[in-house]
Design a protein around this motif. Sequence first.
Motif, PDB file in Angstrom:
ATOM      1  N   VAL A 115      95.211  84.092  47.186  1.00  0.00           N
ATOM      2  CA  VAL A 115      95.540  82.657  47.145  1.00  0.00           C
ATOM      3  C   VAL A 115      97.004  82.453  46.801  1.00  0.00           C
ATOM      4  N   PHE A 116      97.485  83.241  45.821  1.00  0.00           N
ATOM      5  CA  PHE A 116      98.891  83.130  45.422  1.00  0.00           C
ATOM      6  C   PHE A 116      99.816  83.477  46.579  1.00  0.00           C
ATOM      7  N   ASP A 117      99.517  84.559  47.287  1.00  0.00           N
ATOM      8  CA  ASP A 117     100.351  84.963  48.415  1.00  0.00           C
ATOM      9  C   ASP A 117     100.358  83.893  49.494  1.00  0.00           C
ATOM     10  N   ARG A 118      99.187  83.298  49.744  1.00  0.00           N
ATOM     11  CA  ARG A 118      99.124  82.256  50.762  1.00  0.00           C
ATOM     12  C   ARG A 118      99.934  81.036  50.343  1.00  0.00           C
ATOM     13  N   ASP A 119      99.843  80.685  49.058  1.00  0.00           N
ATOM     14  CA  ASP A 119     100.639  79.556  48.556  1.00  0.00           C
ATOM     15  C   ASP A 119     102.121  79.827  48.708  1.00  0.00           C
ATOM     16  N   ASN A 131     107.279  78.998  51.451  1.00  0.00           N
ATOM     17  CA  ASN A 131     108.429  79.530  52.185  1.00  0.00           C
ATOM     18  C   ASN A 131     108.513  78.942  53.584  1.00  0.00           C
ATOM     19  N   HIS A 132     107.347  78.767  54.215  1.00  0.00           N
ATOM     20  CA  HIS A 132     107.321  78.195  55.562  1.00  0.00           C
ATOM     21  C   HIS A 132     107.848  76.761  55.542  1.00  0.00           C
ATOM     22  N   PHE A 157     115.765  74.227  58.641  1.00  0.00           N
ATOM     23  CA  PHE A 157     116.024  74.005  60.071  1.00  0.00           C
ATOM     24  C   PHE A 157     116.318  72.532  60.348  1.00  0.00           C
ATOM     25  N   GLN A 158     115.552  71.661  59.746  1.00  0.00           N
ATOM     26  CA  GLN A 158     115.773  70.223  59.951  1.00  0.00           C
ATOM     27  C   GLN A 158     117.139  69.793  59.417  1.00  0.00           C
TER      28      GLN A 158
END
Length: 361
Positions: A14-18, A23-24, A31-32
């Motif tokens: 869960v931590f890695d996904r968060d 980061n995404h 980029f914006q």
Amino acid sequence: MKQEGREEQEDEIVFDRDSETSNHKKQILIFQLSQRLIHGDLLSRIEAAKDLRKLARKSSPKSRSNLGASSLIQPLVCMLLSPNLDAREASLLALLNLASRNERNKIKIVAAGAIPPLLELLKFQNLSLRELATAAILTLSAAASNKPVILSAGATSLLVQILISGSVQAKVDAVTALYYLSACTENENCPMMLDPGAVAPLIDLLKECKKHSKFAEKTTSLLQIISNSDEGRTAISNSDGGILTLVQTVEDGSLVSTENAVGVLLSMCQSCRETYREPILKEGAIPGLLRLTVEGTAEAQDRARRLLDLLRDSPQEKRMSSTDLERIAYKIAAEVDGVGQAAETAKRLMQEMVQRRLNTA
């Protein structure tokens, strides 16, 4: 126990996904921002620079490096050339935050061509922009590889002008920037030269600051550079309270500032004893110099002894009796080594003075 292990693994996933999600989102935001800085109209670019400044200020040093690695620095540098003052200020603030505590970004900003437009801003009548540009030069000059670029662009003379006519904060930043840049010449054949016009503001700043402070060390270091020229020595002598301020620094400064200050006085007296000996003695330099022969750095002790030798044949010293010198030496020794050792230390000081006289007779 197996169940607990599964729960720990699930927590890590869960931590890695968060973290990946965060980061995404940051990559999308970066980029914006870059698109707005590159393709937006003037107002959009100004707002993007302000948003980037906030993002950089809240970011960790590592995240700030990621911001610098993206296509953000170049459009910000281009904005420094904008005829719109708000655009220049917004880009300056964003660049300052990107460079803060980040060596890599400092180097990238200079590589992107920031120095020429920053130096142009130092000439502006707008005090706010001049102050920000001075802070930017200071920040960028902290990176070793940037120093030659900044020096070769002609920053020194413009920073001296800031010293003469800038705000108090700009003057303080200019001193630190010049101090950083002076370190660039340690491995060069041609040392950095400073306009004697810098003497008066440097002396004024030295008067106001604590003599044992880091700022006093930087100020006296610059004065030592200036004292290498006849014009510089004359400017120090003619400056209101110039010699007195240096004598006070010898008495109350840190190990570094006392070494620098006595170096300035020695340079003056070595260049022309007849011109500078009396003014130095008039400001009561001998007690501080005697103290420095006991408790200064090795270089400061050597400089103090050489300066005392240059001062010893003056009418002022001839009027000072041996009893006066012994009293001064005893007082200094008592403060340095304590009353119990004062007599022995004072005796050694006087013997050293006599021995130096015999060696130079």
